[in-house]
Design a protein around this motif. Sequence first.
Motif, PDB file in Angstrom:
ATOM      1  N   MET A  17      -2.883   8.385   8.556  1.00 16.42           N
ATOM      2  CA  MET A  17      -1.526   8.471   8.039  1.00 16.42           C
ATOM      3  C   MET A  17      -0.651   9.431   8.822  1.00 16.42           C
ATOM      4  SD  MET A  17      -2.372  10.269   4.398  1.00 16.42           S
ATOM      5  CE  MET A  17      -3.403  11.716   4.268  1.00 16.42           C
ATOM      6  N   ASP A  18      -1.208  10.155   9.793  1.00 17.39           N
ATOM      7  CA  ASP A  18      -0.380  10.989  10.665  1.00 17.39           C
ATOM      8  C   ASP A  18      -0.089  10.286  11.983  1.00 17.39           C
ATOM      9  OD1 ASP A  18      -2.942  11.124  11.766  1.00 17.39           O
ATOM     10  OD2 ASP A  18      -2.640  13.148  12.535  1.00 17.39           O
ATOM     11  N   ALA A  19      -0.490   9.016  12.135  1.00 13.19           N
ATOM     12  CA  ALA A  19      -0.344   8.345  13.429  1.00 13.19           C
ATOM     13  C   ALA A  19      -0.013   6.873  13.259  1.00 13.19           C
ATOM     14  CB  ALA A  19      -1.616   8.513  14.249  1.00 13.19           C
ATOM     15  N   LEU A  20       0.956   6.567  12.409  1.00 12.58           N
ATOM     16  CA  LEU A  20       1.395   5.190  12.244  1.00 12.58           C
ATOM     17  C   LEU A  20       2.468   4.891  13.285  1.00 12.58           C
ATOM     18  CD1 LEU A  20       1.661   4.770   8.368  1.00 12.58           C
ATOM     19  CD2 LEU A  20      -0.298   4.458   9.867  1.00 12.58           C
ATOM     20  N   ASP A  21       2.261   3.866  14.068  1.00 13.09           N
ATOM     21  CA  ASP A  21       3.205   3.503  15.118  1.00 13.09           C
ATOM     22  C   ASP A  21       4.317   2.653  14.521  1.00 13.09           C
ATOM     23  OD1 ASP A  21       4.430   3.135  17.523  1.00 13.09           O
ATOM     24  OD2 ASP A  21       2.992   1.658  18.279  1.00 13.09           O
ATOM     25  N   LEU A  22       5.109   3.283  13.674  1.00 11.50           N
ATOM     26  CA  LEU A  22       6.233   2.633  13.007  1.00 11.50           C
ATOM     27  C   LEU A  22       7.507   3.404  13.331  1.00 11.50           C
ATOM     28  CD1 LEU A  22       4.662   1.999   9.484  1.00 11.50           C
ATOM     29  CD2 LEU A  22       5.102   0.277  11.236  1.00 11.50           C
ATOM     30  N   ALA A  23       8.620   2.688  13.370  1.00 10.60           N
ATOM     31  CA  ALA A  23       9.899   3.313  13.680  1.00 10.60           C
ATOM     32  C   ALA A  23      10.334   4.259  12.567  1.00 10.60           C
ATOM     33  CB  ALA A  23      10.956   2.231  13.884  1.00 10.60           C
ATOM     34  N   ASP A  24      11.171   5.202  12.926  1.00  6.57           N
ATOM     35  CA  ASP A  24      11.774   6.073  11.927  1.00  6.57           C
ATOM     36  C   ASP A  24      12.472   5.230  10.870  1.00  6.57           C
ATOM     37  OD1 ASP A  24      10.994   7.971  13.736  1.00  6.57           O
ATOM     38  OD2 ASP A  24      12.996   8.772  14.137  1.00  6.57           O
ATOM     39  N   GLY A  25      12.249   5.572   9.608  1.00 13.92           N
ATOM     40  CA  GLY A  25      12.930   4.874   8.522  1.00 13.92           C
ATOM     41  C   GLY A  25      12.459   3.455   8.284  1.00 13.92           C
ATOM     42  N   ALA A  26      11.243   3.117   8.721  1.00 12.38           N
ATOM     43  CA  ALA A  26      10.761   1.738   8.615  1.00 12.38           C
ATOM     44  C   ALA A  26      10.344   1.352   7.204  1.00 12.38           C
ATOM     45  CB  ALA A  26       9.586   1.523   9.562  1.00 12.38           C
ATOM     46  N   LEU A  27      10.093   2.328   6.338  1.00 14.95           N
ATOM     47  CA  LEU A  27       9.517   2.050   5.024  1.00 14.95           C
ATOM     48  C   LEU A  27      10.483   2.387   3.895  1.00 14.95           C
ATOM     49  CD1 LEU A  27       5.930   3.522   5.559  1.00 14.95           C
ATOM     50  CD2 LEU A  27       6.664   1.132   5.797  1.00 14.95           C
ATOM     51  N   ALA A  28      10.368   1.628   2.808  1.00 10.42           N
ATOM     52  CA  ALA A  28      11.116   1.938   1.590  1.00 10.42           C
ATOM     53  C   ALA A  28      10.323   2.842   0.661  1.00 10.42           C
ATOM     54  CB  ALA A  28      11.476   0.649   0.861  1.00 10.42           C
ATOM     55  N   GLY A  29       9.014   2.890   0.864  1.00  9.17           N
ATOM     56  CA  GLY A  29       8.175   3.717  -0.008  1.00  9.17           C
ATOM     57  C   GLY A  29       6.869   4.079   0.662  1.00  9.17           C
ATOM     58  N   VAL A  30       6.359   5.250   0.308  1.00 11.99           N
ATOM     59  CA  VAL A  30       5.040   5.719   0.735  1.00 11.99           C
ATOM     60  C   VAL A  30       4.304   6.210  -0.490  1.00 11.99           C
ATOM     61  CG1 VAL A  30       3.798   7.555   1.964  1.00 11.99           C
ATOM     62  CG2 VAL A  30       5.662   6.330   3.108  1.00 11.99           C
ATOM     63  N   VAL A  31       3.071   5.763  -0.657  1.00 13.53           N
ATOM     64  CA  VAL A  31       2.196   6.254  -1.722  1.00 13.53           C
ATOM     65  C   VAL A  31       1.016   6.960  -1.073  1.00 13.53           C
ATOM     66  CG1 VAL A  31       0.689   5.628  -3.641  1.00 13.53           C
ATOM     67  CG2 VAL A  31       2.863   4.429  -3.318  1.00 13.53           C
ATOM     68  N   SER A  32       0.812   8.201  -1.446  1.00 14.63           N
ATOM     69  CA  SER A  32      -0.355   8.979  -1.020  1.00 14.63           C
ATOM     70  C   SER A  32      -1.100   9.374  -2.296  1.00 14.63           C
ATOM     71  CB  SER A  32       0.089  10.214  -0.229  1.00 14.63           C
ATOM     72  OG  SER A  32      -1.012  11.055   0.043  1.00 14.63           O
ATOM     73  N   TRP A  33      -1.952   8.458  -2.747  1.00 10.99           N
ATOM     74  CA  TRP A  33      -2.622   8.611  -4.048  1.00 10.99           C
ATOM     75  C   TRP A  33      -3.991   9.242  -3.816  1.00 10.99           C
ATOM     76  CZ3 TRP A  33      -0.268   8.666  -8.427  1.00 10.99           C
ATOM     77  CH2 TRP A  33      -0.933   8.455  -9.634  1.00 10.99           C
ATOM     78  N   TYR A  34      -4.039  10.575  -3.914  1.00  8.88           N
ATOM     79  CA  TYR A  34      -5.255  11.356  -3.667  1.00  8.88           C
ATOM     80  C   TYR A  34      -5.737  11.231  -2.215  1.00  8.88           C
ATOM     81  CZ  TYR A  34      -5.225  11.929  -8.673  1.00  8.88           C
ATOM     82  OH  TYR A  34      -4.836  12.237  -9.946  1.00  8.88           O
ATOM     83  N   SER A  35      -4.811  11.095  -1.280  1.00 10.62           N
ATOM     84  CA  SER A  35      -5.204  11.030   0.129  1.00 10.62           C
ATOM     85  C   SER A  35      -4.874  12.300   0.903  1.00 10.62           C
ATOM     86  CB  SER A  35      -4.559   9.822   0.822  1.00 10.62           C
ATOM     87  OG  SER A  35      -3.154   9.849   0.714  1.00 10.62           O
TER      88      SER A  35
END
Length: 221
Positions: A112-130
């Motif tokens: 999760m520290d190395a996703l090759d996605l553009a800035d602002g690519a997501l509408a939501g992020v869930v980090s459920w006990y990660s």
Amino acid sequence: MTDSSAPFAPSASSAHLEATADAYDAVAVIYDELARDALDAFPLDRAMLAAFAAHVRAAGSGPVAELGCGPGRTTAHLRELGLDVFGVDLSPVMIDLARTSFPDLRFEVGSMDALDLADGALAGVVSWYSLIHLPPAQVPAYLAEFARLLAPGGHLLLGFFEAEGGPVTEFDHKVTTAYRWPIDELAGLARAAGFTEIGRMLREPGDNERFRRGALLMRRG
């Protein structure tokens, strides 16, 4: 179906990340069996996931990533809540289980520290006990990365073990070393990364749980 060309890059070599992945690979099948109905017993957990989904939909929807998705059961629950969601996990065995159980959802091995996605690519992020296995000094950098991935007005949901009035505390998690966080301290780090708090949840341990659980619902910008 899973897209084998999905844009995920391997994280920089890290003994800590490799050890965490190996630890979860070793217990993945048992973990999946034990977690199969985990949400059923905890209406407050389901309420936070539902609130997150409602906020994402109200903001116009868009892609959502569950980072540290394990065997994919929370990812599938988020899909049932109407989200366009995919999952990422360090553990190849966990991802194999997720793909087998939910072949119509997208799952990828990655950090999760190395996703090759553009800035602002997501509408939501869930980090459920990660985030729980990260050395505490690394958590601000991960929260900053979540902020980078989210579009302005995007939403973040964090699930974690709460420190019950104490400081950040290391404990002997059944898989590998983990940390309990004071909810106010974790919320403060998220604010420093550019998030605004929408709501929070604390619940006491359920049967066969040792520690209080916490969740934070945040909005970027």
